[in-house]
Scaffold this motif. Structure first.
Motif, PDB file in Angstrom:
ATOM      1  N   MET A 120       0.827  -1.205   0.000  1.00 40.21           N
ATOM      2  CA  MET A 120       0.000   0.000   0.000  1.00 40.21           C
ATOM      3  C   MET A 120       0.862   1.256   0.000  1.00 40.21           C
ATOM      4  O   MET A 120       0.603   2.206  -0.737  1.00 40.21           O
ATOM      5  N   ARG A 121       1.900   1.259   0.819  1.00 42.01           N
ATOM      6  CA  ARG A 121       2.805   2.421   0.866  1.00 42.01           C
ATOM      7  C   ARG A 121       3.483   2.621  -0.485  1.00 42.01           C
ATOM      8  O   ARG A 121       3.635   3.759  -0.959  1.00 42.01           O
ATOM      9  N   ASP A 122       3.876   1.521  -1.125  1.00 39.42           N
ATOM     10  CA  ASP A 122       4.566   1.608  -2.413  1.00 39.42           C
ATOM     11  C   ASP A 122       3.653   2.084  -3.537  1.00 39.42           C
ATOM     12  O   ASP A 122       4.139   2.480  -4.606  1.00 39.42           O
ATOM     13  N   ASN A 123       2.338   2.034  -3.309  1.00 42.94           N
ATOM     14  CA  ASN A 123       1.396   2.347  -4.387  1.00 42.94           C
ATOM     15  C   ASN A 123       0.473   3.520  -4.052  1.00 42.94           C
ATOM     16  O   ASN A 123      -0.650   3.598  -4.558  1.00 42.94           O
ATOM     17  N   GLY A 124       0.937   4.422  -3.212  1.00 40.01           N
ATOM     18  CA  GLY A 124       0.268   5.692  -3.075  1.00 40.01           C
ATOM     19  C   GLY A 124      -0.687   5.867  -1.932  1.00 40.01           C
ATOM     20  O   GLY A 124      -1.251   6.963  -1.765  1.00 40.01           O
ATOM     21  N   VAL A 125      -0.927   4.823  -1.120  1.00 37.95           N
ATOM     22  CA  VAL A 125      -1.787   4.998   0.048  1.00 37.95           C
ATOM     23  C   VAL A 125      -1.030   5.829   1.080  1.00 37.95           C
ATOM     24  O   VAL A 125       0.142   5.564   1.359  1.00 37.95           O
ATOM     25  N   ARG A 126      -1.698   6.819   1.630  1.00 34.82           N
ATOM     26  CA  ARG A 126      -1.045   7.688   2.600  1.00 34.82           C
ATOM     27  C   ARG A 126      -0.996   7.044   3.982  1.00 34.82           C
ATOM     28  O   ARG A 126      -1.911   6.314   4.366  1.00 34.82           O
ATOM     29  N   PHE A 127       0.078   7.354   4.704  1.00 34.50           N
ATOM     30  CA  PHE A 127       0.255   6.881   6.073  1.00 34.50           C
ATOM     31  C   PHE A 127       0.406   8.096   6.990  1.00 34.50           C
ATOM     32  O   PHE A 127       1.232   8.979   6.741  1.00 34.50           O
ATOM     33  N   ASN A 128      -0.408   8.119   8.043  1.00 37.96           N
ATOM     34  CA  ASN A 128      -0.305   9.141   9.090  1.00 37.96           C
ATOM     35  C   ASN A 128      -0.271  10.560   8.512  1.00 37.96           C
ATOM     36  O   ASN A 128       0.619  11.360   8.820  1.00 37.96           O
ATOM     37  N   ASP A 129      -1.267  10.839   7.695  1.00 39.61           N
ATOM     38  CA  ASP A 129      -1.448  12.168   7.113  1.00 39.61           C
ATOM     39  C   ASP A 129      -2.177  13.038   8.136  1.00 39.61           C
ATOM     40  O   ASP A 129      -3.398  13.181   8.096  1.00 39.61           O
ATOM     41  N   TYR A 130      -1.438  13.629   9.048  1.00 40.37           N
ATOM     42  CA  TYR A 130      -2.045  14.431  10.118  1.00 40.37           C
ATOM     43  C   TYR A 130      -2.698  15.706   9.605  1.00 40.37           C
ATOM     44  O   TYR A 130      -3.484  16.337  10.312  1.00 40.37           O
ATOM     45  N   GLY A 131      -2.390  16.073   8.378  1.00 37.68           N
ATOM     46  CA  GLY A 131      -2.987  17.271   7.806  1.00 37.68           C
ATOM     47  C   GLY A 131      -4.498  17.211   7.698  1.00 37.68           C
ATOM     48  O   GLY A 131      -5.156  18.252   7.595  1.00 37.68           O
ATOM     49  N   VAL A 132      -5.071  16.004   7.753  1.00 31.02           N
ATOM     50  CA  VAL A 132      -6.535  15.892   7.653  1.00 31.02           C
ATOM     51  C   VAL A 132      -7.225  16.615   8.803  1.00 31.02           C
ATOM     52  O   VAL A 132      -8.371  17.049   8.667  1.00 31.02           O
ATOM     53  N   PHE A 133      -6.548  16.745   9.951  1.00 28.91           N
ATOM     54  CA  PHE A 133      -7.164  17.430  11.085  1.00 28.91           C
ATOM     55  C   PHE A 133      -7.408  18.905  10.770  1.00 28.91           C
ATOM     56  O   PHE A 133      -8.355  19.505  11.276  1.00 28.91           O
ATOM     57  N   GLY A 134      -6.581  19.479   9.937  1.00 32.70           N
ATOM     58  CA  GLY A 134      -6.765  20.871   9.549  1.00 32.70           C
ATOM     59  C   GLY A 134      -7.512  21.035   8.243  1.00 32.70           C
ATOM     60  O   GLY A 134      -7.996  22.126   7.943  1.00 32.70           O
ATOM     61  N   ARG A 135      -7.600  19.966   7.456  1.00 29.72           N
ATOM     62  CA  ARG A 135      -8.255  20.045   6.143  1.00 29.72           C
ATOM     63  C   ARG A 135      -9.671  19.490   6.162  1.00 29.72           C
ATOM     64  O   ARG A 135     -10.283  19.340   5.106  1.00 29.72           O
ATOM     65  N   ALA A 136     -10.182  19.157   7.340  1.00 28.39           N
ATOM     66  CA  ALA A 136     -11.537  18.592   7.446  1.00 28.39           C
ATOM     67  C   ALA A 136     -11.703  17.389   6.532  1.00 28.39           C
ATOM     68  O   ALA A 136     -12.681  17.260   5.809  1.00 28.39           O
ATOM     69  N   ASN A 137     -10.702  16.507   6.545  1.00 27.59           N
ATOM     70  CA  ASN A 137     -10.707  15.231   5.829  1.00 27.59           C
ATOM     71  C   ASN A 137     -10.513  15.356   4.325  1.00 27.59           C
ATOM     72  O   ASN A 137     -10.596  14.351   3.614  1.00 27.59           O
ATOM     73  N   ARG A 138     -10.235  16.565   3.823  1.00 27.53           N
ATOM     74  CA  ARG A 138     -10.026  16.680   2.377  1.00 27.53           C
ATOM     75  C   ARG A 138      -8.684  16.084   1.988  1.00 27.53           C
ATOM     76  O   ARG A 138      -7.733  16.095   2.753  1.00 27.53           O
ATOM     77  N   TRP A 139      -8.630  15.573   0.771  1.00 25.75           N
ATOM     78  CA  TRP A 139      -7.398  15.020   0.227  1.00 25.75           C
ATOM     79  C   TRP A 139      -6.392  16.135  -0.041  1.00 25.75           C
ATOM     80  O   TRP A 139      -5.215  16.005   0.216  1.00 25.75           O
ATOM     81  N   GLY A 140      -6.907  17.248  -0.564  1.00 25.58           N
ATOM     82  CA  GLY A 140      -6.059  18.402  -0.835  1.00 25.58           C
ATOM     83  C   GLY A 140      -6.426  19.559   0.064  1.00 25.58           C
ATOM     84  O   GLY A 140      -6.945  19.363   1.176  1.00 25.58           O
ATOM     85  N   ALA A 141      -6.187  20.776  -0.406  1.00 23.72           N
ATOM     86  CA  ALA A 141      -6.465  21.959   0.398  1.00 23.72           C
ATOM     87  C   ALA A 141      -7.958  22.100   0.653  1.00 23.72           C
ATOM     88  O   ALA A 141      -8.770  21.894  -0.244  1.00 23.72           O
ATOM     89  N   LEU A 142      -8.313  22.460   1.880  1.00 22.54           N
ATOM     90  CA  LEU A 142      -9.723  22.579   2.255  1.00 22.54           C
ATOM     91  C   LEU A 142     -10.439  23.613   1.401  1.00 22.54           C
ATOM     92  O   LEU A 142     -11.555  23.399   0.948  1.00 22.54           O
ATOM     93  N   GLU A 143      -9.788  24.750   1.147  1.00 20.67           N
ATOM     94  CA  GLU A 143     -10.446  25.830   0.425  1.00 20.67           C
ATOM     95  C   GLU A 143     -10.765  25.438  -1.012  1.00 20.67           C
ATOM     96  O   GLU A 143     -11.715  25.930  -1.611  1.00 20.67           O
TER      97      GLU A 143
END
Length: 357
Positions: free
Chosen positions: A325-348
């Motif tokens: 999964m790591r080798d094929n693009g699955v994210r690990f421990n993406d803490y940015g979701v706490f500030g992005r309200a679960n968005r993959w990219g920028a919240l705005e």
């Protein structure tokens, strides 16, 4: 992930590797083929464990702060069994045993929606993960901005509805539309199904829970004023019910929802690309929560790729699954979701994608 073809190839690679590891594990441990028996045994031991810990508390053998986490751990096993049952991994050809296990899942975890109602919600979640109609995840605060409001809603289904009535109404509408009802009668049936999801056990849970909280808040106020309330035999019973039955699930639900709602992405993803649906969320500091939701953050993303693994097999394949999964693009421990309200990219820049059938 520069093209749809590349995304499809990565998903196929991950699925193939997980299935191969699953077959290797099953070949090594022959007893895993007795899937129905394993599920029934885990259910029996978990229910017995909850009863035993509750009895020990009622008998004065253990304090409440031992009983509650102990029972919560047993209840977390039962939650995993319910999830497997939703995917018909046990007693596929024995409806009596199947529905008995489903009933035990709800009786032991009364704060949750009916497992028969949740079945439709969860299967829909796999089809439309991260969209406006993903009622299962939206209900547990996925997609909300973090703050005190979301924190309060994370462990309380009723607050999650009461504090977001308009949003939940719109999400239910999107969910029903995605079911492609063919008549007004079918629409009404789907609406009634959602309303029945909390009847009767969930409503009973919250009536007792809020009564317990309200009484002790008042009692605390009287005690602070120097006029403590007299001990009530009725409230002694309620206190025992809360410790042995309700509070373990309050603890378990908060931990599960905190982990689940932060590991699923929402709004700006391609829901057909499983790589974007979940991250693996397994930092060391999250282990207290993982303990009460059976390591959900580390393993649930695996389930999105291969749904027909029992939860214990998924645990056994996790190390190999994580590598591919790591080798094929699955994210690990993406803490940015706490500030992005679960968005993959920028919240705005994120625009929720409404599910369409």
């Amino acid at each position: 992930m520069t093209s749809a073809v590349t995304d499809a190839e990565r998903v196929a690679t991950i699925k193939a590797a997980i299935r191969a590891e699953s077959e290797r594990v099953r070949a090594r441990w022959g007893f895993l083929r007795h899937q129905d028996a394993i599920g029934a045994a885990i259910m029996a031991l978990s229910v017995a464990g909850m009863i035993a810990s509750g009895w020990a508390y009622a008998a004065g053998a253990i304090p409440w702060w031992v009983c509650i986490p102990m029972s919560a751990i047993f209840a977390s096993f039962i939650h995993e069994l319910e999830h497997d049952l939703i995917h018909t991994l046990y007693f596929r050809k024995n409806p009596i045993a199947y529905h008995l296990m489903m009933a035990l899942c709800w009786i032991t975890r009364p704060s949750t929606v009916s497992p028969w109602v949740r079945r439709r919600l969860h299967l829909h979640h796999h089809k439309y993960s991260g969209t406006e109609s993903d009622l299962e995840e939206r209900a547990i605060t996925n997609g909300e901005r973090w703050g005190l409001r979301r924190l309060l809603m994370t462990g309380d289904h009723m607050l999650a509805v009461l504090l977001r009535q308009r949003m939940m109404h719109d999400t239910v509408k999107a969910f029903i539309k995605a079911q492609q009802p063919t008549s007004r009668e079918e629409v009404q049936m789907l609406i009634k199904e959602q309303r029945r999801g909390f009847v009767p056990l969930s409503l009973l849970h919250y009536a007792i829970w809020y009564g317990f909280l309200g009484y002790h808040a008042v009692a605390l106020g009287f005690a602070a004023a120097g006029t403590p309330l007299a001990t009530s035999a009725f409230m002694n019973v309620i206190d025992t019910i809360v410790v042995v039955w309700l509070a373990p699930n309050v603890l378990r639900v908060f931990c599960l929802h905190f982990v689940s709602s932060n590991m699923h992405y929402y709004g700006d993803i391609d829901t057909n690309n499983i790589v974007q649906q979940c991250q693996v969320l397994n930092p060391w500091w999250l282990w207290p929560a993982q303990l009460f939701c059976f390591n959900f953050g580390a393993t649930h993303a695996i389930h999105h790729f291969v749904v027909n693994q029992p939860f214990y097999v998924r645990q056994l394949t996790a190390r190999a699954a994580h590598r591919v999964m790591r080798d094929n693009g699955v994210r690990f421990n993406d803490y940015g979701v706490f500030g992005r309200a679960n968005r993959w990219g920028a919240l705005e820049a994120a625009t929720p994608k409404t599910a369409t059938a």
